[in-house]
Design a protein around this motif. Structure first.
Motif, PDB file in Angstrom:
ATOM      1  N   GLY A 153       0.808  -1.264   0.017  1.00  0.00           N
ATOM      2  CA  GLY A 153      -0.215  -0.099   0.043  1.00  0.00           C
ATOM      3  C   GLY A 153       0.778   1.250  -0.183  1.00  0.00           C
ATOM      4  N   ALA A 154       1.901   1.319   0.735  1.00  0.00           N
ATOM      5  CA  ALA A 154       2.772   2.358   0.661  1.00  0.00           C
ATOM      6  C   ALA A 154       3.458   2.478  -0.385  1.00  0.00           C
ATOM      7  CB  ALA A 154       4.057   2.150   1.758  1.00  0.00           C
ATOM      8  N   ILE A 155       4.094   1.624  -1.216  1.00  0.00           N
ATOM      9  CA  ILE A 155       4.477   1.731  -2.594  1.00  0.00           C
ATOM     10  C   ILE A 155       3.518   2.387  -3.477  1.00  0.00           C
ATOM     11  CG2 ILE A 155       5.092   0.203  -4.592  1.00  0.00           C
ATOM     12  CD1 ILE A 155       6.386  -1.773  -2.523  1.00  0.00           C
ATOM     13  N   PHE A 156       2.149   1.917  -3.582  1.00  0.00           N
ATOM     14  CA  PHE A 156       1.286   2.332  -4.295  1.00  0.00           C
ATOM     15  C   PHE A 156       0.986   4.057  -4.073  1.00  0.00           C
ATOM     16  CE2 PHE A 156      -3.163   4.348  -4.960  1.00  0.00           C
ATOM     17  CZ  PHE A 156      -3.217   3.657  -6.174  1.00  0.00           C
ATOM     18  N   LEU A 157       1.181   4.462  -2.699  1.00  0.00           N
ATOM     19  CA  LEU A 157       1.142   5.966  -2.452  1.00  0.00           C
ATOM     20  C   LEU A 157       2.230   6.717  -2.857  1.00  0.00           C
ATOM     21  CD1 LEU A 157      -0.618   6.022   1.105  1.00  0.00           C
ATOM     22  CD2 LEU A 157      -1.637   6.750  -1.169  1.00  0.00           C
ATOM     23  N   ILE A 158       3.452   6.051  -2.695  1.00  0.00           N
ATOM     24  CA  ILE A 158       4.430   6.685  -3.231  1.00  0.00           C
ATOM     25  C   ILE A 158       4.645   6.735  -4.582  1.00  0.00           C
ATOM     26  CG2 ILE A 158       7.108   6.397  -3.423  1.00  0.00           C
ATOM     27  CD1 ILE A 158       7.062   4.927  -0.580  1.00  0.00           C
ATOM     28  N   GLY A 159       4.196   5.928  -5.415  1.00  0.00           N
ATOM     29  CA  GLY A 159       4.147   5.752  -6.758  1.00  0.00           C
ATOM     30  C   GLY A 159       3.160   6.944  -7.325  1.00  0.00           C
ATOM     31  N   THR A 160       1.818   7.012  -6.552  1.00  0.00           N
ATOM     32  CA  THR A 160       1.045   8.393  -6.773  1.00  0.00           C
ATOM     33  C   THR A 160       1.705   9.672  -6.538  1.00  0.00           C
ATOM     34  OG1 THR A 160      -0.598   6.740  -6.176  1.00  0.00           O
ATOM     35  CG2 THR A 160      -1.240   9.141  -6.241  1.00  0.00           C
ATOM     36  N   GLY A 161       2.357   9.832  -5.511  1.00  0.00           N
ATOM     37  CA  GLY A 161       2.990  10.925  -5.274  1.00  0.00           C
ATOM     38  C   GLY A 161       4.014  11.383  -6.023  1.00  0.00           C
ATOM     39  N   MET A 162       5.057  10.332  -6.764  1.00  0.00           N
ATOM     40  CA  MET A 162       5.929  10.564  -7.573  1.00  0.00           C
ATOM     41  C   MET A 162       5.175  10.938  -8.972  1.00  0.00           C
ATOM     42  SD  MET A 162       8.147   7.443  -6.882  1.00  0.00           S
ATOM     43  CE  MET A 162       9.443   7.569  -8.331  1.00  0.00           C
ATOM     44  N   GLU A 163       4.015  10.244  -9.313  1.00  0.00           N
ATOM     45  CA  GLU A 163       3.100  10.926 -10.635  1.00  0.00           C
ATOM     46  C   GLU A 163       2.731  12.135 -10.371  1.00  0.00           C
ATOM     47  OE1 GLU A 163      -0.364   9.109 -13.100  1.00  0.00           O
ATOM     48  OE2 GLU A 163      -0.713   8.824 -10.956  1.00  0.00           O
ATOM     49  N   TRP A 164       2.236  12.670  -9.096  1.00  0.00           N
ATOM     50  CA  TRP A 164       1.559  13.856  -8.903  1.00  0.00           C
ATOM     51  C   TRP A 164       2.908  14.914  -9.005  1.00  0.00           C
ATOM     52  CZ3 TRP A 164      -2.852  14.931  -5.467  1.00  0.00           C
ATOM     53  CH2 TRP A 164      -3.922  13.896  -5.626  1.00  0.00           C
TER      54      TRP A 164
END
Length: 198
Positions: free
Chosen positions: A103-114
Motif C-alpha cells: 500500500g505504501a509503494i502505491f502511495l509513493i508511486g502516486t506521489g511521484m506521478e503527481w
C-alpha cells in the motif's frame, strides 16, 4: 411402531442480530461508493471537453507497477486474516506487513506521478478541466488508501506488540472489507482515467 423424527422449524429459532461491525462497514462502503460514482461520472462527463492542454494522452502513463502492488495487497491481507484465524500470529504479522508495504509503494508511486505532473508537465488542479477532475478523482482514492493504510498500520502495531490473537479475526475481516473496497475502486479509476481517458 416407528416414530417419525420431527425436524425443527426454522421459524422457531430466535432471530439473531447481524454483526454491527460488518453492517457498519457495509453502510460505509455503500456511502463511499455513491461518492465515487459521482466523481467517476463527472470525470467521464467532462472527458475531452477541456480546451487547453495538457491532455491525458500527453501526460499520463499507465501506473502498471503500482496497480499490481495495490491489487496484490488484497491477497496479502487475505492471507494475514487466514493466519490470524489459525492463531499463526507470526504469519499474520508478516502478511500484514507485506500489505502495508504494498500500500505504501502505491502511495509513493502516486506521489511521484503527481510531482511529475505538477512540476514537469505543469498540470495542476487549476490548469484545465482535466487537471481538476483528475486530481479530484485520483486524490479521493488516494485519501481512502491513506485511511486504510493507517488502520492497517495500527493493526500491525497491535500484532507486533502481542495484542492480537485469534479472537480478533472477525475485526480484521471487517477491516479487510474496507481495503478490498479501496482496491476494487482503483480498478474502476484505473480503467476510466488511464485506459479510457487516454
Amino acid at each position: 411402531m416407528s416414530t417419525i423424527p420431527i425436524t425443527p422449524d426454522p421459524a422457531d429459532e430466535p432471530w439473531v442480530l447481524p454483526d454491527r461491525g460488518t453492517i457498519g462497514m457495509a453502510c460505509l462502503i455503500i456511502a463511499e461508493s455513491a461518492i465515487f460514482v459521482i466523481f467517476v461520472v463527472a470525470y467521464i462527463f467532462y472527458m475531452g471537453q477541456g480546451l487547453g492542454g495538457p491532455t491525458p494522452k500527453q501526460v499520463l502513463e499507465l501506473p502498471i507497477f503500482t496497480t499490481i502492488c495495490l491489487l496484490s495487497s488484497s491477497l496479502t491481507l487475505h492471507w494475514a486474516v487466514v493466519g490470524l484465524r489459525k492463531s499463526k500470529i507470526g504469519a499474520f504479522n508478516a502478511w500484514l506487513a507485506a500489505t502495508v508495504v504494498l500500500g505504501a509503494i502505491f502511495l509513493i508511486g502516486t506521489g511521484m506521478e503527481w510531482y511529475h505532473l505538477i512540476y514537469v508537465d505543469g498540470l495542476t488542479i487549476q490548469t484545465n478541466l482535466f487537471g481538476t477532475t483528475f486530481y479530484s478523482l485520483v486524490g479521493l482514492h488516494a485519501t481512502h488508501v491513506i485511511v486504510g493504510l493507517l488502520m492497517l498500520i495500527a493493526a500491525l502495531i497491535f500484532g507486533l506488540t502481542g495484542h492480537v490473537d485469534e479472537k480478533h479475526a472477525h475485526r480484521m475481516d471487517v477491516l479487510s472489507l474496507y481495503w478490498h473496497f479501496v482496491d476494487a475502486v482503483w480498478v474502476i479509476v484505473f480503467t476510466v482515467v488511464y485506459v479510457l481517458g487516454r
